[in-house]
Design an enzyme around this catalytic site. Structure first.
Site, PDB file in Angstrom:
ATOM      1  CG  HIS B 522      -1.742  -1.269   1.301  1.00 41.79           C
ATOM      2  ND1 HIS B 522      -2.244  -1.758   2.471  1.00 41.79           N
ATOM      3  CD2 HIS B 522      -2.118  -2.156   0.353  1.00 41.79           C
ATOM      4  CE1 HIS B 522      -2.886  -2.892   2.247  1.00 41.79           C
ATOM      5  NE2 HIS B 522      -2.822  -3.161   0.965  1.00 41.79           N
ATOM      6  CG  ASN B 523       4.305   1.607  -2.129  1.00 37.54           C
ATOM      7  OD1 ASN B 523       5.387   1.931  -1.689  1.00 37.54           O
ATOM      8  ND2 ASN B 523       3.989   0.341  -2.361  1.00 37.54           N
TER       9      ASN B 523
END
Lengths: 261, 593
Positions: B522-523
């Protein structure tokens, strides 16, 4: 779109059938462990489709035959002896399983190191190679195959010096345990391959060989899966998850990818 | 020398959720649309056929469906004083490749972010004043309110057949759902999944502690489902081969079977696989995209002229392409100016181990990517975070993902790691341990950013993307607080005293951020959307401020990260942007804001 849906439905039904008839054996965790290696080769492979491998109640299933290792692809004799001794130290024979080498763990490691992964095909290997911080992770030009090959040569050189010209595979069991303990604790210094890098690589490969699907040459007779009570890769639980909640779900013979023919 | 191809109307880069949604929405317009995917073609059959698709070594360890790091990776450093070094093997995140992108092998947790999570700056200032915000924190609101995006969340949920229980139906709090949920117009398309043992225990423990547990909304279907586009999804098998795997049952919504086949029904749409986009080409003034240059599997270079370019790559891919192409001003942390690469954030993941009584059996192999129970009591602004001394919080959950022994053979703290004693401990621990985990929000900061690496290059000679990131004080506090709450819940679940041992392999409170262990993919950020071109790379429709015929979709648009998964907003924003492109931009090409 119609074709698409039909295909999906067929796929679903085909695979759904494979989960049928699996017999769960409640309450047998750790009980009645048989020697999985003794079974290996003693039974014919299940018929194509593999359904027979899934036990019906009251029927002893035929475990899949794991093909015998046909020699090593990557290791030379010194390396093979080292790795066999290493995996037998990590995974000794006892009432829970046979020893690592008999379970094909050394074969697994040999095949992995010879594979594209072992040869570094999936790694970023462009330079410059600079030692970084621990947070920056692995920063060497060594591939997994290099790490193991060079590491074994270096480790054996130290062992020979320390144990009257014995290599790792010819020292006593107790000495082997002491050497592995020292490698794990970074108490044996190697020159090219940092000891933690060498130990972690060989340790991880041994673990993977013990636990991976027998398709890859290790975990013969699904020994580790039986030890844990893992039902294998073919089970589906949509109709079991509520029914078996808080009851140990087990099958007599876990299914590997190979068992499905 | 690139071969120049006949021009098309639209080029879409990437075939994941964002590219897939735009393709499906634009293909019926009759425009000539070309989608370029760097990876190979894949479909449920034969690529995800079981049992081969349950190969843990191939998919979860060797990461068959992930970007090929030998060709392209990122470099990493904790702060600007360090020299960044390449991620040579997989570490903290795993971007996907092939048709469907990360959407083909995700876990399936599908959130609507809370109302506050869409307006973190305003919401925080209203309650606590500006002084609570550290000077280096780039706290920003979304440029659109929750109510604007609500219909698009609804569409994405219906496409995926999300299984869940509404907590807030048109303002009315619903029993069994998340009481902190933003108001939704509709129930979830499918009821929640069947709870596994660890979830039942978590639910009881958190209720005892006065929290509000609810089933995680999942894109793992609790039953057979036909979505509004007529696409059939199957019931989840709870087979335990989900995260990092493709699904043989189409029970995990993925663009490769929900979006791409619908787009491909239109003759004017073309999917080109093994097509790696090198850059977006601009006109001589740099104000207009003229198309893209890409390389095929053989290494041959092509120029594909187009009137409109939609970037739908992974966060890192979008930002990299913008920087390689000169779209938008690159962020400079020193002067705190520029926008491309600004506001990069990640997430913190930690937790506690739960040793359960010996008469309790977990059956850890019964699971799915998103099967879990969650509490939001310590997330967002659902509690007094000002009193706690930080901004935002974390979501806390227990669930069952995969019991495949290759990755899961737990033993307790202090147990041997090998040898006969280890085998015994492991045989004992497999059925009798589980975990409680948290997903912590991460704010954006002046000193956490993306730019181009000065040294390392990809297989095509382009500079790699450089990630400069570390936990800041606010995030360290979130990590410490959430670790403690996980330990409290773990103690309640096990009936034992709280253990100070964090779950192995994850982060340890107080330490610097490490790129080594996998944490989450989850960048966020790097091409943030906003109302102000000085602090955002794209406008509220995800349209580049500087090159208006380029739209940049995905989590790169999110100004900071929340304590929950971003795929819900990513899908909703793609529908929102596709709507703006189809109904506004195509009628009058130019800046929409």
């Amino acid at each position: 779109m119609t074709d698409h849906k039909l295909t999906d439905r067929r796929t679903l039904l085909k695979f759904a059938g494979l989960g049928m008839g699996a017999a769960a054996v409640p309450g047998t965790l750790g009980a009645q462990q048989t020697d999985p290696v003794a079974q290996t080769g003693a039974n014919p492979a299940p018929p194509p489709g593999g359904h027979a491998g899934h036990a019906m109640a009251g029927h002893t299933p035929a475990p899949a035959t794991d093909s015998a290792p046909a020699g090593y692809m990557f290791f030379d004799t010194e390396e093979a002896a080292f790795v066999e001794a290493f995996v037998d130290t990590l995974i000794p024979a006892d009432e829970l399983s046979a020893k690592g080498s008999e379970l094909g763990v050394a074969t697994f490691i040999d095949r992995q190191l010879y594979s594209a992964w072992g040869q570094g095909r999936t790694m970023y290997l462009q330079g410059p190679f600079v030692e970084g911080t621990p947070e920056q992770g692995y920063q060497s030009a060594l591939t997994p195959a290099d790490i193991v090959r060079l590491g074994i040569a270096e480790a054996n050189a130290v062992v020979r010096k320390t144990y009257a010209d014995n290599s790792f595979d010819t020292v006593t069991d107790a000495e082997r345990v002491a050497i592995v303990t020292a490698l794990e604790a970074d108490k044996i210094a190697l020159e090219v391959v940092p000891t933690p890098v060498f130990f972690r690589m060989l340790f991880q490969l041994a673990m993977d060989g013990f636990f991976a699907d027998p398709l890859y040459g290790g975990n013969k007779g699904k020994a580790s899966w039986k030890l844990l009570g893992y039902p294998g890769v073919g089970e589906m639980y949509s109709d079991k998850i509520a029914e078996w909640r808080n009851k140990p779900f087990r099958v007599e013979e876990p299914m590997s990818i190979q068992d499905f023919g | 020398m690139a071969v120049k191809l006949p021009p098309v109307d639209v080029v879409i880069v990437g075939s994941g959720w964002t590219g897939g949604i735009v393709a499906k929405e634009l293909a019926p317009t009759g425009l000539k649309v070309v989608m370029l995917e760097r990876g190979r073609f894949q479909d449920t059959s034969p690529d995800f056929a079981a049992p081969q698709s349950h190969d843990a070594l191939k998919y979860s360890r060797r990461l068959e469906l992930a970007q090929d790091l030998s060709k392209e990776t990122v470099t990493f450093r904790n702060d600007a004083s360090q020299t960044a070094l390449p991620m040579r093997q997989y570490g903290f995140f795993i971007p996907g490749t092939n048709v469907g992108g990360s959407g083909a092998h995700w876990s399936g947790l599908t959130w609507r972010w809370s109302e506050w999570e869409h307006r973190m700056l305003s919401g925080t200032v209203e309650k606590y004043g500006r002084s609570i915000i550290p000077s280096d924190m780039h706290l920003q609101d979304w440029p659109i309110a929750y109510k604007d995006i609500e219909p698009y969340y609804d569409r994405f949920e219906k496409v995926c057949g999300i299984s869940g229980k509404a907590g807030n139906l048109r303002g009315k709090i619903q029993p069994g759902g998340n009481p902190f949920e933003a108001p939704r117009r509709n129930e979830y398309p499918l009821p929640p999944m069947t709870a596994a043992q660890s979830m039942v225990m978590f639910e009881a423990a958190t209720k005892n502690l006065g929290y509000n547990p609810f089933p995680i909304p999942t894109a793992n279907c609790s039953g057979d489902y036909v979505n509004p586009d007529g696409v059939a999804l199957g019931q989840c098998h709870y087979c335990g081969h989900c995260t990092n795997y493709g699904c043989e049952a189409n029970a995990k919504a993925s663009p490769h079977f929900t979006m791409i086949p619908l787009a491909r029904k239109n003759r004017n749409f073309e999917l080109r696989t093994n097509s790696m986009v090198m850059k977006v080409n601009l006109d001589s003034e740099g104000k207009r995209a003229t198309g893209v240059t890409y390389v095929d599997a053989r290494g041959r270079e092509y120029e594909q002229p187009a009137d409109l370019v939609v970037l739908g790559a992974f966060v890192t891919g979008n930002v990299q392409l913008m920087l390689h192409s000169g779209i938008g001003k690159p962020y400079d942390a020193q002067s705190n100016t520029g926008v491309v690469g600004r506001n990069y954030a990640f997430q913190s993941l930690g937790g506690a181990r739960v040793e359960v009584p010996r008469d309790t059996f977990i059956n850890p192999f019964m699971g799915s990517g998103a099967l879990g129970t969650w509490i939001d009591d310590w997330n967002g602004d659902n509690f007094d975070f000002g009193k706690a001394g930080y901004i935002a919080g974390g979501g806390i959950s227990a669930g069952q993902n995969s019991g495949d022994p290759l990755n899961y053979h737990p033993t307790g703290p202090g147990q041997p790691r090998w040898g006969a004693g280890w085998k015994k401990a492991m045989a004992d621990g497999y059925q009798h341990s589980t975990g409680v985990g948290f997903q912590g929000a991460v704010m954006s900061y002046r000193q956490n950013f993306l730019d181009l690496d000065p040294t390392y290059r990809d297989a095509w000679g382009r500079p790699l993307l450089r990630v400069t990131f570390d936990w800041q004080a606010n995030e360290q506090k979130i990590i410490a607080a959430n670790t403690a709450i996980c330990q409290q819940i773990a103690a309640e679940m096990s009936g034992k005293k709280a253990s100070a041992t964090p779950a192995p392999g994850r982060l340890i409170p107080g330490r610097r951020f490490s790129s080594v262990p996998y944490q989450t993919s989850h960048n966020t950020g790097g091409a943030v959307f906003g109302d102000d071109p000085r602090t955002s790379a794209v406008n509220k429709y995800c349209q580049s401020w500087d090159v208006p015929n380029v739209f940049v979709l995905g989590a790169s648009a999110l100004p900071q990260n929340a304590g929950r998964n971003p795929t819900g907003p990513v899908g909703a924003l793609a529908f929102w942007a596709a709507d703006a492109i189809a109904n506004r931009y195509l009628k009058r090409p130019g800046r929409l804001v």
